[in-house]
Design a protein around this motif. Structure first.
Motif, PDB file in Angstrom:
ATOM      1  N   LEU A   7       7.677  -2.024  -9.010  1.00 56.73           N
ATOM      2  CA  LEU A   7       8.080  -0.837  -8.245  1.00 56.73           C
ATOM      3  C   LEU A   7       9.422  -0.319  -8.752  1.00 56.73           C
ATOM      4  O   LEU A   7       9.593   0.887  -8.982  1.00 56.73           O
ATOM      5  CB  LEU A   7       8.177  -1.170  -6.764  1.00 56.73           C
ATOM      6  CG  LEU A   7       6.872  -1.492  -6.025  1.00 56.73           C
ATOM      7  CD1 LEU A   7       7.178  -1.977  -4.611  1.00 56.73           C
ATOM      8  CD2 LEU A   7       5.956  -0.268  -5.953  1.00 56.73           C
ATOM      9  N   GLU A  63       2.202   8.885  -4.374  1.00 55.25           N
ATOM     10  CA  GLU A  63       3.417   8.192  -4.797  1.00 55.25           C
ATOM     11  C   GLU A  63       3.171   7.112  -5.848  1.00 55.25           C
ATOM     12  O   GLU A  63       4.082   6.671  -6.525  1.00 55.25           O
ATOM     13  CB  GLU A  63       4.094   7.522  -3.582  1.00 55.25           C
ATOM     14  CG  GLU A  63       4.492   8.468  -2.472  1.00 55.25           C
ATOM     15  CD  GLU A  63       5.751   9.249  -2.788  1.00 55.25           C
ATOM     16  OE1 GLU A  63       6.334   9.021  -3.865  1.00 55.25           O
ATOM     17  OE2 GLU A  63       6.158  10.084  -1.968  1.00 55.25           O
ATOM     18  N   SER A  64       1.921   6.660  -5.980  1.00 59.89           N
ATOM     19  CA  SER A  64       1.662   5.452  -6.773  1.00 59.89           C
ATOM     20  C   SER A  64       1.403   5.706  -8.249  1.00 59.89           C
ATOM     21  O   SER A  64       1.233   4.758  -9.019  1.00 59.89           O
ATOM     22  CB  SER A  64       0.460   4.698  -6.183  1.00 59.89           C
ATOM     23  OG  SER A  64      -0.742   5.427  -6.362  1.00 59.89           O
ATOM     24  N   PHE A 120      -1.275  -1.731  -4.498  1.00 56.17           N
ATOM     25  CA  PHE A 120      -0.793  -2.346  -5.733  1.00 56.17           C
ATOM     26  C   PHE A 120      -0.678  -3.832  -5.444  1.00 56.17           C
ATOM     27  O   PHE A 120       0.064  -4.235  -4.548  1.00 56.17           O
ATOM     28  CB  PHE A 120       0.542  -1.772  -6.176  1.00 56.17           C
ATOM     29  CG  PHE A 120       1.119  -2.468  -7.377  1.00 56.17           C
ATOM     30  CD1 PHE A 120       0.376  -2.574  -8.552  1.00 56.17           C
ATOM     31  CD2 PHE A 120       2.379  -3.028  -7.343  1.00 56.17           C
ATOM     32  CE1 PHE A 120       0.887  -3.227  -9.661  1.00 56.17           C
ATOM     33  CE2 PHE A 120       2.906  -3.684  -8.454  1.00 56.17           C
ATOM     34  CZ  PHE A 120       2.159  -3.780  -9.613  1.00 56.17           C
ATOM     35  N   HIS A 126      -5.459   5.479   0.828  1.00 64.92           N
ATOM     36  CA  HIS A 126      -4.315   5.258  -0.052  1.00 64.92           C
ATOM     37  C   HIS A 126      -4.478   3.939  -0.816  1.00 64.92           C
ATOM     38  O   HIS A 126      -5.061   2.978  -0.295  1.00 64.92           O
ATOM     39  CB  HIS A 126      -3.035   5.253   0.764  1.00 64.92           C
ATOM     40  CG  HIS A 126      -2.872   6.477   1.611  1.00 64.92           C
ATOM     41  ND1 HIS A 126      -2.454   7.688   1.110  1.00 64.92           N
ATOM     42  CD2 HIS A 126      -3.132   6.676   2.941  1.00 64.92           C
ATOM     43  CE1 HIS A 126      -2.431   8.574   2.082  1.00 64.92           C
ATOM     44  NE2 HIS A 126      -2.833   7.990   3.202  1.00 64.92           N
ATOM     45  N   ARG A 129       0.862  -1.189   0.000  1.00 65.34           N
ATOM     46  CA  ARG A 129       0.000   0.000   0.000  1.00 65.34           C
ATOM     47  C   ARG A 129       0.898   1.238   0.000  1.00 65.34           C
ATOM     48  O   ARG A 129       1.738   1.418   0.888  1.00 65.34           O
ATOM     49  CB  ARG A 129      -0.929   0.023   1.215  1.00 65.34           C
ATOM     50  CG  ARG A 129      -2.015   1.097   1.086  1.00 65.34           C
ATOM     51  CD  ARG A 129      -2.825   1.235   2.361  1.00 65.34           C
ATOM     52  NE  ARG A 129      -3.623   0.071   2.675  1.00 65.34           N
ATOM     53  CZ  ARG A 129      -4.849  -0.162   2.205  1.00 65.34           C
ATOM     54  NH1 ARG A 129      -5.394   0.698   1.351  1.00 65.34           N
ATOM     55  NH2 ARG A 129      -5.503  -1.230   2.573  1.00 65.34           N
ATOM     56  N   LEU A 130       0.727   2.073  -1.017  1.00 64.91           N
ATOM     57  CA  LEU A 130       1.542   3.267  -1.176  1.00 64.91           C
ATOM     58  C   LEU A 130       0.721   4.518  -0.877  1.00 64.91           C
ATOM     59  O   LEU A 130      -0.506   4.525  -1.027  1.00 64.91           O
ATOM     60  CB  LEU A 130       2.082   3.382  -2.605  1.00 64.91           C
ATOM     61  CG  LEU A 130       2.955   2.255  -3.136  1.00 64.91           C
ATOM     62  CD1 LEU A 130       2.113   1.191  -3.833  1.00 64.91           C
ATOM     63  CD2 LEU A 130       3.985   2.814  -4.105  1.00 64.91           C
ATOM     64  N   LEU A 162       2.779   3.652 -11.332  1.00 58.95           N
ATOM     65  CA  LEU A 162       2.339   2.266 -11.531  1.00 58.95           C
ATOM     66  C   LEU A 162       1.175   2.169 -12.514  1.00 58.95           C
ATOM     67  O   LEU A 162       1.123   1.251 -13.329  1.00 58.95           O
ATOM     68  CB  LEU A 162       1.931   1.650 -10.187  1.00 58.95           C
ATOM     69  CG  LEU A 162       3.082   1.331  -9.232  1.00 58.95           C
ATOM     70  CD1 LEU A 162       2.546   1.106  -7.824  1.00 58.95           C
ATOM     71  CD2 LEU A 162       3.854   0.106  -9.707  1.00 58.95           C
ATOM     72  N   HIS A 198      -3.868  -1.961  -9.581  1.00 62.59           N
ATOM     73  CA  HIS A 198      -3.775  -0.781  -8.723  1.00 62.59           C
ATOM     74  C   HIS A 198      -5.207  -0.349  -8.426  1.00 62.59           C
ATOM     75  O   HIS A 198      -5.998  -0.128  -9.355  1.00 62.59           O
ATOM     76  CB  HIS A 198      -3.023   0.343  -9.450  1.00 62.59           C
ATOM     77  CG  HIS A 198      -2.922   1.627  -8.671  1.00 62.59           C
ATOM     78  ND1 HIS A 198      -3.978   2.497  -8.515  1.00 62.59           N
ATOM     79  CD2 HIS A 198      -1.881   2.160  -7.988  1.00 62.59           C
ATOM     80  CE1 HIS A 198      -3.587   3.528  -7.787  1.00 62.59           C
ATOM     81  NE2 HIS A 198      -2.318   3.357  -7.452  1.00 62.59           N
TER      82      HIS A 198
END
Length: 585
Positions: free
Chosen positions: A317, A200-201, A284, A281, A195-196, A204, A264
């Motif tokens: 990642l 930040e994700s 992925f 949040h 979990r980001l 992806l 995602h």
């Protein structure tokens, strides 16, 4: 061995075959545990009405779990055998949920949401199994046995069998029945995630990210199973997923062989949560998919399966420039079902194959496009416009050519056209897109496209030189982020103990970046957080090391004073040479 992030277990669906001896395939305990469950119903008697369903508490993984026993009609006909004395065939369910989970509602286990928990379903099996007189297809081992299906989430999959035995003991059913499940016990579903933080994700699920590109580059134009979903209606990246079938898995990470889904996603209503709540949040996740994996994945394959799924997560990642160790600050530390930590288990990290695949496919299109005959173009346009799969014979009929001519086209255009099982298709979605571009554009733009593709091929050939930079990023949990206020921001997850260590780290970052990524560091910003929580940002990595800077001179004076305090030789021997070039941002 390098440390990498340990991913969180999510959903699992595992079926244990119990009652058949694992070595000689003869009946071991047979239906004994099933009969014990049936007796439990009879022993409970009228209390089903007065007290409700039987419940028990167990201790498991250091937590207290609520469990509940229930049954339902199976739809199976009673076994026509003297040893079977039951008038009706039931399925038995054991519900379980962690009472220590923050999602536990306090209700009975079968009524609780079981976010951390699940169900054990027990079904009887024997030779000649029927339902309403019709044969039911199940494995035949020559004797009776039971099928024990565990469907659960948010605790380690390797603990599923231990949980079964713990639950059975709680209801007076001997756990020894479940000591040696048959080797045919298999996995139906398995998923791991990270979990980001929301901001930040993005790499992806971006159009050029690993989820979209895996679908575009390595899945065939029509063959196999193709699925790509993008739903950004509620929030960017709300649900973006692609499926990679087993025969293509090795193209993503060498040696992989399982069909899987890359996903995602956010919860159903992400707007209901605040930033300090985990569901605010995204996750992925990579999940094994039985439907697009030809081989059966056994319970004994669990460790290898987990490794492959985690490697897919970690490599995706890495390919996005995101950190792959627990020290990074891009992962959400308050996920209730995931303790962010590293593992020393072996995990294969590979160079991203997608740019090379893309370049190869573009180069192949470019190479063959200029050599196409009139027949080649006719077949290509047919494959671009036809709504279904096309056989060589159908292609011959629709283009007015002979079957032999079409086979010649297939041979000549190897790399663009795939021919399997008597059907033709374009090699990939990427090839389809490239051909469409050329069909629609052609003319003056064609040579420009050739030059662009050649440059990308050269970039791909140089990709191997970036290994040292990849290792440095993993070692110090460095995420590479695109920002509007700089060319790139390097966010360092590793926390130096003080400014001296940080300065030495910055020197290493600059040197490795210049040697293996690009020579200029102008506009490359670096963000570092010290162990005491102080956050510094270098707004120009190139300027940070110029001795003519006033800031540098001040730091030099401070370092000179520091040298008077420290034993410099001992400091060097300890592996920490005096850092004399620190400049706070």
């Amino acid at each position: 061995m390098s440390r990498v992030l340990k991913c969180a277990p999510h959903e699992g669906d595992i079926r244990f075959t119990v009652g058949i001896h694992p070595s000689n395939h003869v009946t071991d305990h047979g239906l004994a545990p099933y009969y014990a469950m049936d007796s439990l119903i009879k022993d409970w008697g009228d209390r089903w009405q007065s007290e409700g369903k039987p419940t028990e508490e167990i201790q498991f993984l250091g937590e207290t779990w609520a469990t509940c026993f229930d049954y339902s009609k199976s739809g199976l006909d009673p076994w026509d055998s003297p040893q079977f004395q039951l008038d009706q065939v039931r399925e038995f369910q054991f519900y379980f949920t962690s009472k220590d989970s923050p999602k536990y509602t306090g209700r009975r286990a079968d009524k609780d949401k079981r976010v951390k928990g699940g169900t054990i379903t027990v079904r009887p099996r024997w030779p000649g199994l029927t339902s309403d007189g019709e044969e039911v297809s199940v494995p035949d081992y020559g004797g009776p046995y039971i099928d024990v299906q565990v469907q659960a989430s948010n605790f380690p999959h390797e603990e599923y069998l231990t949980l079964v035995k713990r639950v059975m003991n709680a209801y007076g059913i001997s756990s020894r029945y479940f000591d040696n499940p048959h080797p045919d016990s298999h996995i139906g579903d398995l998923a791991y995630y990270v979990r980001l933080y929301r901001d930040e994700s993005g790499p992806l699920f971006a159009p050029d990210g690993p989820i979209a590109r895996a679908h575009t580059l390595i899945q065939g134009d029509r063959s196999g199973y193709r699925k790509h979903v993008e739903d950004n209606r509620k929030i960017a990246g709300y649900m973006v997923k692609s499926e990679v079938e087993d025969e293509k898995a090795g193209e993503l990470v060498r040696g992989h062989e399982l069909g899987k889904e890359l996903k995602h996603y956010y919860p159903k209503e992400p707007q209901q949560y605040e930033p300090d709540e985990a569901p605010y949040h995204p996750k992925f996740e990579v999940a094994y998919q039985t439907s697009i994996t030809e081989k059966t994945v056994r319970w004994s394959d669990l460790e290898d399966t987990r490794r492959e799924l985690e490697e897919t997560i970690l490599n995706c990642l890495e390919w996005c420039g995101l950190a792959t160790t627990a020290e990074s600050n891009i992962f959400v530390p308050f996920d209730p079902f995931w303790q962010i930590e590293n593992t020393h288990e072996s995990r294969k990290m590979v160079q991203c194959p997608l740019p090379e695949i893309e370049s190869e496919q573009e180069h192949r299109v470019m190479q063959l496009w200029g050599e196409m005959t009139e027949t080649d173009q006719e077949v290509t346009e047919l494959l671009l416009t036809d709504g279904g799969k096309v056989s060589p014979q159908e292609a011959a009929e629709q283009t007015g050519n002979t079957y032999r001519t079409i086979r010649t086209v297939i041979d000549r255009m190897e790399g663009l056209i795939r021919h399997t099982y008597g059907e033709m298709e374009l090699e990939s979605k990427k090839v389809q897109q490239e051909l469409l571009k050329r069909v629609r554009a052609a003319g003056e733009r064609f040579e420009q496209e050739i030059g662009s593709t050649a440059m990308e091929l050269a970039d791909a050939a140089d990709e191997h030189a970036r290994d040292a930079w990849s290792r440095l990023r993993r070692e110090y949990a460095i995420s590479v982020v695109d920002r509007d206020d700089c060319r790139k921001l390097l966010k360092v997850g590793y926390k130096p103990s003080d400014r001296y260590e940080a300065r030495n780290l910055l020197r290493e970052i600059r040197t490795t970046y210049q040697e293996h990524v690009e020579t200029t560091t102008a506009g490359i910003h670096v963000q570092v957080t010290l162990a005491d929580g102080t956050r510094e940002r270098f707004r120009n990595l190139r300027a940070a090391f110029r001795k003519g800077d006033t800031t540098y001179q001040k730091e030099q004076q401070q370092n000179d004073r520091a040298r008077e305090i420290f034993d410099l030789e001992a400091w060097r021997e300890a592996g920490y040479p005096p850092a004399d070039e620190w400049e706070p941002g």
